[in-house]
Enzyme design. Structure first.
Site, PDB file in Angstrom:
ATOM      1  N   LYS A  96       0.845  -1.210   0.000  1.00 49.14           N
ATOM      2  CA  LYS A  96       0.000   0.000   0.000  1.00 49.14           C
ATOM      3  C   LYS A  96       0.881   1.261   0.000  1.00 49.14           C
ATOM      4  O   LYS A  96       0.642   2.200  -0.762  1.00 49.14           O
ATOM      5  CB  LYS A  96      -0.925  -0.012   1.234  1.00 49.14           C
ATOM      6  CG  LYS A  96      -1.914   1.128   1.264  1.00 49.14           C
ATOM      7  CD  LYS A  96      -2.724   1.148   2.553  1.00 49.14           C
ATOM      8  CE  LYS A  96      -4.018   0.386   2.441  1.00 49.14           C
ATOM      9  NZ  LYS A  96      -4.962   0.647   3.537  1.00 49.14           N
ATOM     10  N   GLU A 105     -13.504  10.875  14.207  1.00 50.70           N
ATOM     11  CA  GLU A 105     -13.811  11.264  12.828  1.00 50.70           C
ATOM     12  C   GLU A 105     -15.246  10.846  12.478  1.00 50.70           C
ATOM     13  O   GLU A 105     -15.701   9.793  12.892  1.00 50.70           O
ATOM     14  CB  GLU A 105     -12.796  10.575  11.897  1.00 50.70           C
ATOM     15  CG  GLU A 105     -13.001  10.832  10.437  1.00 50.70           C
ATOM     16  CD  GLU A 105     -13.085  12.318  10.112  1.00 50.70           C
ATOM     17  OE1 GLU A 105     -12.163  13.075  10.467  1.00 50.70           O
ATOM     18  OE2 GLU A 105     -14.093  12.731   9.502  1.00 50.70           O
ATOM     19  N   PHE A 106     -15.922  11.686  11.689  1.00 52.60           N
ATOM     20  CA  PHE A 106     -17.325  11.418  11.342  1.00 52.60           C
ATOM     21  C   PHE A 106     -17.538  11.239   9.837  1.00 52.60           C
ATOM     22  O   PHE A 106     -18.673  11.235   9.368  1.00 52.60           O
ATOM     23  CB  PHE A 106     -18.226  12.550  11.843  1.00 52.60           C
ATOM     24  CG  PHE A 106     -18.258  12.670  13.344  1.00 52.60           C
ATOM     25  CD1 PHE A 106     -19.132  11.902  14.092  1.00 52.60           C
ATOM     26  CD2 PHE A 106     -17.402  13.541  14.006  1.00 52.60           C
ATOM     27  CE1 PHE A 106     -19.174  12.002  15.481  1.00 52.60           C
ATOM     28  CE2 PHE A 106     -17.427  13.653  15.394  1.00 52.60           C
ATOM     29  CZ  PHE A 106     -18.307  12.879  16.141  1.00 52.60           C
ATOM     30  N   GLU A 144     -17.838   6.870   4.135  1.00 54.38           N
ATOM     31  CA  GLU A 144     -17.183   6.338   2.949  1.00 54.38           C
ATOM     32  C   GLU A 144     -17.979   6.792   1.731  1.00 54.38           C
ATOM     33  O   GLU A 144     -19.192   6.961   1.796  1.00 54.38           O
ATOM     34  CB  GLU A 144     -17.134   4.802   3.013  1.00 54.38           C
ATOM     35  CG  GLU A 144     -16.092   4.341   3.998  1.00 54.38           C
ATOM     36  CD  GLU A 144     -15.959   2.830   4.093  1.00 54.38           C
ATOM     37  OE1 GLU A 144     -16.301   2.128   3.127  1.00 54.38           O
ATOM     38  OE2 GLU A 144     -15.527   2.369   5.150  1.00 54.38           O
ATOM     39  N   CYS A 186     -18.549   0.254  10.177  1.00 54.18           N
ATOM     40  CA  CYS A 186     -18.663   1.009  11.436  1.00 54.18           C
ATOM     41  C   CYS A 186     -19.987   0.908  12.179  1.00 54.18           C
ATOM     42  O   CYS A 186     -19.971   0.654  13.381  1.00 54.18           O
ATOM     43  CB  CYS A 186     -18.295   2.460  11.175  1.00 54.18           C
ATOM     44  SG  CYS A 186     -16.518   2.603  10.880  1.00 54.18           S
TER      45      CYS A 186
HETATM   46  N1  LIG Z   1     -14.089   3.881   7.422  1.00 49.88           N
HETATM   47  C1  LIG Z   1     -14.745   4.931   7.851  1.00 49.88           C
HETATM   48  O1  LIG Z   1     -15.592   5.474   7.142  1.00 49.88           O
HETATM   49  C2  LIG Z   1     -14.522   5.497   9.223  1.00 49.88           C
HETATM   50  C3  LIG Z   1     -13.734   4.830  10.169  1.00 49.88           C
HETATM   51  N2  LIG Z   1     -13.576   5.357  11.425  1.00 49.88           N
HETATM   52  C4  LIG Z   1     -12.729   4.704  12.414  1.00 49.88           C
HETATM   53  O2  LIG Z   1     -11.361   4.980  12.065  1.00 49.88           O
HETATM   54  C5  LIG Z   1     -10.532   3.859  12.366  1.00 49.88           C
HETATM   55  C6  LIG Z   1      -9.815   3.410  11.109  1.00 49.88           C
HETATM   56  O3  LIG Z   1     -10.799   2.970  10.182  1.00 49.88           O
HETATM   57  P1  LIG Z   1     -10.468   2.797   8.629  1.00 49.88           P
HETATM   58  O4  LIG Z   1      -9.679   3.955   8.148  1.00 49.88           O
HETATM   59  O5  LIG Z   1     -11.758   2.457   7.971  1.00 49.88           O
HETATM   60  O6  LIG Z   1      -9.536   1.512   8.683  1.00 49.88           O
HETATM   61  P2  LIG Z   1      -8.794   0.794   7.473  1.00 49.88           P
HETATM   62  O7  LIG Z   1      -8.859  -0.654   7.759  1.00 49.88           O
HETATM   63  O8  LIG Z   1      -9.300   1.311   6.163  1.00 49.88           O
HETATM   64  O9  LIG Z   1      -7.275   1.318   7.623  1.00 49.88           O
HETATM   65  C7  LIG Z   1      -6.444   1.023   8.674  1.00 49.88           C
HETATM   66  C8  LIG Z   1      -5.001   1.119   8.182  1.00 49.88           C
HETATM   67  O10 LIG Z   1      -4.120   0.925   9.289  1.00 49.88           O
HETATM   68  C9  LIG Z   1      -3.006   0.174   8.835  1.00 49.88           C
HETATM   69  N3  LIG Z   1      -2.300  -0.442   9.957  1.00 49.88           N
HETATM   70  C10 LIG Z   1      -2.605  -1.574  10.643  1.00 49.88           C
HETATM   71  N4  LIG Z   1      -1.700  -1.779  11.618  1.00 49.88           N
HETATM   72  C11 LIG Z   1      -0.815  -0.767  11.556  1.00 49.88           C
HETATM   73  C12 LIG Z   1       0.349  -0.414  12.310  1.00 49.88           C
HETATM   74  N5  LIG Z   1       0.767  -1.164  13.314  1.00 49.88           N
HETATM   75  N6  LIG Z   1       1.030   0.711  11.977  1.00 49.88           N
HETATM   76  C13 LIG Z   1       0.614   1.483  10.941  1.00 49.88           C
HETATM   77  N7  LIG Z   1      -0.482   1.195  10.194  1.00 49.88           N
HETATM   78  C14 LIG Z   1      -1.181   0.089  10.505  1.00 49.88           C
HETATM   79  C15 LIG Z   1      -3.609  -0.820   7.875  1.00 49.88           C
HETATM   80  O11 LIG Z   1      -2.627  -1.364   7.000  1.00 49.88           O
HETATM   81  C16 LIG Z   1      -4.627   0.061   7.149  1.00 49.88           C
HETATM   82  O12 LIG Z   1      -4.043   0.678   6.014  1.00 49.88           O
HETATM   83  C17 LIG Z   1     -11.455   2.818  12.991  1.00 49.88           C
HETATM   84  O13 LIG Z   1     -11.441   2.988  14.385  1.00 49.88           O
HETATM   85  C18 LIG Z   1     -12.829   3.200  12.456  1.00 49.88           C
HETATM   86  O14 LIG Z   1     -13.857   2.810  13.323  1.00 49.88           O
HETATM   87  C19 LIG Z   1     -14.156   6.557  11.783  1.00 49.88           C
HETATM   88  C20 LIG Z   1     -14.909   7.250  10.876  1.00 49.88           C
HETATM   89  C21 LIG Z   1     -15.142   6.790   9.526  1.00 49.88           C
HETATM   90  O1  LIG Z   2     -17.847   5.733  11.851  1.00 52.10           O
HETATM   91  C1  LIG Z   2     -17.868   5.539  10.651  1.00 52.10           C
HETATM   92  O2  LIG Z   2     -17.142   4.776  10.054  1.00 52.10           O
HETATM   93  C2  LIG Z   2     -18.872   6.238   9.797  1.00 52.10           C
HETATM   94  O3  LIG Z   2     -20.062   5.388   9.752  1.00 52.10           O
HETATM   95  C3  LIG Z   2     -21.120   5.870   8.910  1.00 52.10           C
HETATM   96  O4  LIG Z   2     -20.663   6.034   7.573  1.00 52.10           O
HETATM   97  P1  LIG Z   2     -20.561   4.806   6.543  1.00 52.10           P
HETATM   98  O5  LIG Z   2     -20.163   3.565   7.269  1.00 52.10           O
HETATM   99  O6  LIG Z   2     -19.688   5.298   5.441  1.00 52.10           O
HETATM  100  O7  LIG Z   2     -22.011   4.525   5.977  1.00 52.10           O
HETATM  101  P2  LIG Z   2     -23.399   5.307   5.979  1.00 52.10           P
HETATM  102  O8  LIG Z   2     -23.490   6.226   4.836  1.00 52.10           O
HETATM  103  O9  LIG Z   2     -23.697   5.845   7.319  1.00 52.10           O
HETATM  104  O10 LIG Z   2     -24.393   4.073   5.736  1.00 52.10           O
HETATM  105  C4  LIG Z   2     -24.497   3.045   6.700  1.00 52.10           C
HETATM  106  C5  LIG Z   2     -25.502   2.003   6.263  1.00 52.10           C
HETATM  107  O11 LIG Z   2     -26.831   2.528   6.354  1.00 52.10           O
HETATM  108  C6  LIG Z   2     -27.515   2.281   5.140  1.00 52.10           C
HETATM  109  N1  LIG Z   2     -28.516   3.358   4.902  1.00 52.10           N
HETATM  110  C7  LIG Z   2     -28.145   4.663   4.985  1.00 52.10           C
HETATM  111  C8  LIG Z   2     -29.074   5.666   4.802  1.00 52.10           C
HETATM  112  C9  LIG Z   2     -30.404   5.332   4.544  1.00 52.10           C
HETATM  113  O12 LIG Z   2     -31.310   6.203   4.390  1.00 52.10           O
HETATM  114  N2  LIG Z   2     -30.760   4.019   4.470  1.00 52.10           N
HETATM  115  C10 LIG Z   2     -29.832   3.016   4.659  1.00 52.10           C
HETATM  116  O13 LIG Z   2     -30.193   1.814   4.604  1.00 52.10           O
HETATM  117  C11 LIG Z   2     -26.424   2.249   4.089  1.00 52.10           C
HETATM  118  O14 LIG Z   2     -26.851   1.593   2.921  1.00 52.10           O
HETATM  119  C12 LIG Z   2     -25.325   1.513   4.833  1.00 52.10           C
HETATM  120  O15 LIG Z   2     -25.520   0.110   4.793  1.00 52.10           O
HETATM  121  C13 LIG Z   2     -21.524   7.267   9.425  1.00 52.10           C
HETATM  122  O16 LIG Z   2     -22.534   7.799   8.555  1.00 52.10           O
HETATM  123  C14 LIG Z   2     -20.314   8.216   9.471  1.00 52.10           C
HETATM  124  O17 LIG Z   2     -20.707   9.474  10.010  1.00 52.10           O
HETATM  125  C15 LIG Z   2     -19.241   7.594  10.348  1.00 52.10           C
HETATM  126  O18 LIG Z   2     -18.086   8.406  10.397  1.00 52.10           O
END
Ligand SMILES: NC(=O)C1=CN([C@@H]2O[C@H](COP(=O)(O)OP(=O)(O)OC[C@H]3O[C@@H](n4cnc5c(N)ncnc54)[C@H](O)[C@@H]3O)[C@@H](O)[C@H]2O)C=CC1
Ligand SMILES: O=C(O)[C@H]1O[C@H](OP(=O)(O)OP(=O)(O)OC[C@H]2O[C@@H](n3ccc(=O)[nH]c3=O)[C@H](O)[C@@H]2O)[C@H](O)[C@@H](O)[C@@H]1O
Length: 436
Positions: free
Chosen positions: A37, A147-148, A151, A258
């Site tokens: 990556k 973070e909020f 995706e 999430c």
């Molecule tokens: N995916 C989302 O939309 C959101 C996620 N979060 C939170 O943010 C956190 C991260 O989530 P994502 O970004 O989705 O995870 P992700 O799985 O996409 O990325 C995590 C990254 O950390 C790396 N990693 C693992 N071990 C490591 C280490 N020891 N040192 C350096 N890098 C390492 C992995 O290779 C990977 O690239 C979680 O707690 C999640 O709940 C919060 C808001 C939105």
């Molecule tokens: O903590 C996180 O990772 C993130 O989780 C969600 O974001 P995300 O996982 O990207 O997805 P959403 O857009 O929230 O959708 C969640 C699920 O609800 C479903 N959904 C959403 C909206 C709706 O009207 N109906 C519905 O079924 C989506 O299809 C999906 O399966 C939150 O919206 C973010 O604010 C938060 O940061």
């Protein structure tokens, strides 16, 4: 003031934060243990589909403000380090903090005095309070800044957030104000609060969204019994500013990396604290039964009975990702439905614009051509709300299918257009529309 920001973890949150903070004028060093990556990112190759992200990465690499590395030592000298590490479900309801608990002591041996250590990952209440102990240092201020972002809207949400929360003990410390300043260009309201409130606010927000969705999914069921239309009910509710129009669309259940993990974690935390969070438990229970509801609708559509057999029935699936705009399959309701249909003996072909193959589900044949899913199909099932599906030539799909019936679990398609194309359209919480 331009800062040297270190970011640990280059996933959805880390990579987006890195690219956006570079765009906002900071020098960013992003560390990840995944060598391939890091190698790809160093060449400007972004493997996740997030609008605008590859441009920002290219820009940061080009002007030298953004670098990717596997060498944690390059964080020495950073003013601020953001922890964007995975916190996956741990099996007992609690998130698994193993990665964080391994990395933080390493940082404690590395960072220069005064560096602000920020948890951006979603972590249980009390984690920020544990960090100084894990760091083994008392000269590294700790901040909770969850973070909020969503995706498929990651860059837009990061640069234009509804709010930013910065938690420290005591609230509004010098470190908190320094982190708040990073977000100043976004113009978003900043909540300066204590660390526990910041950590809980993150779980509370995701859990509230989950409750709202389960509420609307049950309402959709009720609409079917009462001859009402969920789209009309939701539209009416959404016009009330106190309710709001977002997150009122029924579907096959809420998923993704999430909402499921964070609801489970909050429930576990409430149980441990002796607080009955029944409303959240119910939301999770309702969500778990959504897939069975979809399968019943498919049985009804194919056999005329909600208990009819699907053995040998060819079913075409439109959509595999947990929502439109992403190829992310983590905890996708579409996969849960596919697994149930497979268990019921159906033969499955699927198409998703962002998914090439399904490593874990060999029973589903994934095809690049959406028209192939209809070939000899006894029913089509829309599982992800990709707008692309609206634009398909539905007459062509009708001609290819054995029976022109579509179960639209997202109410994505226009029932009138479908009827014109010869399809029977079965939505969620709506009246079935027979072909004309
Ligand atoms: N995916 C989302 O939309 C959101 C996620 N979060 C939170 O943010 C956190 C991260 O989530 P994502 O970004 O989705 O995870 P992700 O799985 O996409 O990325 C995590 C990254 O950390 C790396 N990693 C693992 N071990 C490591 C280490 N020891 N040192 C350096 N890098 C390492 C992995 O290779 C990977 O690239 C979680 O707690 C999640 O709940 C919060 C808001 C939105
Ligand atoms: O903590 C996180 O990772 C993130 O989780 C969600 O974001 P995300 O996982 O990207 O997805 P959403 O857009 O929230 O959708 C969640 C699920 O609800 C479903 N959904 C959403 C909206 C709706 O009207 N109906 C519905 O079924 C989506 O299809 C999906 O399966 C939150 O919206 C973010 O604010 C938060 O940061």
């Amino acid at each position: 003031m331009a800062e040297h920001i270190g970011i640990v973890g280059a996933g959805y949150v880390g990579l987006t934060s890195a690219a956006c903070f570079a765009r906002l004028g900071h020098r960013v060093t992003c560390v990840d243990t995944d060598e391939s990556k890091v190698d790809e990112l160093g060449r400007g190759v972004v493997s996740i589909a997030e609008p605008g992200l590859d441009e920002l990465v290219a820009q940061g690499l080009g002007d030298g403000t953004l670098t990717f590395t596997t060498a944690q030592a390059e964080l020495y000298g950073a003013d601020v380090v953001l922890l964007c590490l995975p916190t996956p479900p741990g099996g007992d309801g609690r998130p698994d903090l193993g990665v964080l608990e391994r990395v933080v002591p390493q940082l404690g041996r590395l960072l220069r005095p005064g560096c602000v250590v920020v948890t951006k990952s979603t972590v249980p209440v009390g984690t920020a309070a544990r960090l100084p102990g894990l760091l083994g240092r008392d000269d590294l201020p700790v901040v909770s800044n969850p973070e909020f972002l969503r995706e498929s809207h990651a860059v837009e949400d990061f640069l234009h957030p509804d709010r930013v929360v910065v938690g420290t003990d005591p609230p509004g410390s010098a470190a908190a104000r320094r982190i708040a300043a990073l977000y100043e260009p976004t113009g978003a309201p900043v909540v300066l609060t204590d660390a526990a409130s910041a950590e809980l606010a993150k779980y509370a927000s995701n859990a509230f969204l989950a409750v709202k969705l389960s509420y609307v999914n049950v309402l959709a069921e009720l609409c079917e019994r009462f001859g009402a239309d969920i789209r009309e009910v939701a539209r009416t509710m959404g016009l009330d500013a106190r309710i709001g129009p977002e997150f009122l669309a029924p579907g096959p259940g809420w998923g993704g990396s999430c909402l499921p993990k964070d609801t489970t974690a909050l429930l576990h935390a409430a149980d441990s604290a002796g607080v009955d969070f029944g409303i959240l438990r119910d939301a999770v229970r309702v969500n778990a039964r959504q897939r069975a509801r979809v399968v019943r609708a498919v049985r009804q559509a194919v056999t005329g009975s909600a208990a009819g057999s699907l053995a040998g029935a060819r079913i075409g699936l439109l959509g595999l990702a947990f929502k439109a705009g992403t190829g992310d399959l983590r905890d996708s309701p579409a996969l849960a439905v596919a697994a149930e249909l497979d268990r019921a003996g159906a033969e499955l072909t699927a198409h998703d614009p962002a998914v090439g193959d399904l490593p874990g589900l060999a029973a589903v044949q994934v095809v690049d051509d959406p028209y192939l899913v209809a070939k000899d199909a006894a029913a089509l099932v829309v599982l992800t709300e990709w707008p692309d599906f609206r634009d398909l030539d539905w007459s062509r799909l009708a001609a290819a299918a054995a029976r022109a019936v579509v179960v639209d679990t997202r109410n994505l398609l226009d029932p009138d257009a479908l009827a014109e194309a010869g399809f029977t359209h079965i939505g969620v919480g709506t009246h079935p529309r027979r072909q004309s």
